[in-house]
Design an enzyme around this catalytic site. Sequence first.
Site, short mmCIF file in Angstrom:
data_model
loop_
_atom_site.label_atom_id
_atom_site.label_comp_id
_atom_site.label_asym_id
_atom_site.label_seq_id
_atom_site.Cartn_x
_atom_site.Cartn_y
_atom_site.Cartn_z
N LYS A 85 0.85 -1.21 0.00
CA LYS A 85 0.00 0.00 0.00
C LYS A 85 0.88 1.25 0.00
O LYS A 85 0.62 2.20 -0.75
CB LYS A 85 -0.94 -0.02 1.22
N ASP A 145 -11.14 2.98 4.00
CA ASP A 145 -11.44 1.55 3.87
C ASP A 145 -12.94 1.32 3.73
O ASP A 145 -13.37 0.25 3.29
CB ASP A 145 -10.95 0.80 5.12
N GLN A 204 -4.46 -1.66 9.55
CA GLN A 204 -4.40 -2.99 8.94
C GLN A 204 -5.01 -4.04 9.88
O GLN A 204 -4.66 -4.10 11.06
CB GLN A 204 -2.93 -3.34 8.63
#
Length: 290
Positions: A53, A120, A97
């Site tokens: 990422k 997200d 994460q």
Amino acid sequence: MTALRIDGKALSRELRAEIAQRTAALAARGRRPGLAVILVGDDPASQIYVRDKVKACGEAGIHSVLERYDAAFTEADLLLRIRALNDDPAIHGILVQMPLPRHIDPHKVIETISPRKDVDGYSVLSAGELLTGLPGFRPCTPYGCMKLIASTGIDLRGKHAVVIGRSNTVGKPMALLLLQAHATVTICHSATPDLGHHTRQADVVVAAVGRPHVLAGDMVKPGAVVIDVGINRGADGKLCGDVDFAAVSEVAGHVTPVPGGVGPMTITMLLMNTVESAERLLQPPAREAA
Ligand code: NAP
């Protein structure tokens, strides 16, 4: 019939070029998009995901910050860090994460992220926006699947779509996005008897299960679009999806490979959400704009 392979890498390249242009335009106005990625613990897969990422941000010109903490980092300290990033004007997206160590409540963490930076799309607010059709951040994997389906040129209106899997991060938002695109949607899960009965009627199948060969060739309608979200290790140790790729390719019209299908699109849509967040923050609040 031999299915056309939907190339997620090529589509990602195209979209990332567009993202880089939008990033450069924002940077020229003094608002380079910024993404903060937080990793707690030393899960090997998570380390690879965050590295990818951050690398993708760099390639697109997006500012990124990687914060790494050891597995003993407390929930209270993590929430403090998120609040600090919520107030940081250089950061437009915050990604924590998953999975987190067991002593940290993921729901508390997600709900602490500012809704304006929830790139997200996992918060209850983002889920509600998707459910009610309001603009907002869409979860990256289903958002990427929609782009892959769109790349086939097939109009979803009136088509029958079957989603296999009902997780909050993939299956459910996927079904809602398909519904929003005017498909007739069926959601299947582990308690669905005779999965093939449903998938054989589908113009579009999205498999998001996490088990190799859940979708066999004889479970697919000729000409269907098949999107394989699954990431598994086959008996040979190689990466594979949920779909029996070789057999399904004989029947379907379009199919995504694993790797090289949905995987690259997930990161691309994270970048897209981050750029959209930076663009949105440039807009005056709705009441001022009126
Ligand atoms: P998850 O939370 O474990 O959900 C799996 C879903 O599959 C559940 O709804 C489960 O039903 C259903 N299921 C299990 N066995 C089934 C069966 N035999 N027939 C029909 N449905 C069945 O997984 P997830 O997070 O949604 O992820 C799914 C897969 O996608 C995983 O392989 C994951 O690694 C992969 N993934 C890939 C990406 C990417 O970027 N490519 C991103 C995210 C996830 P119940 O609800 O009844 O248990």
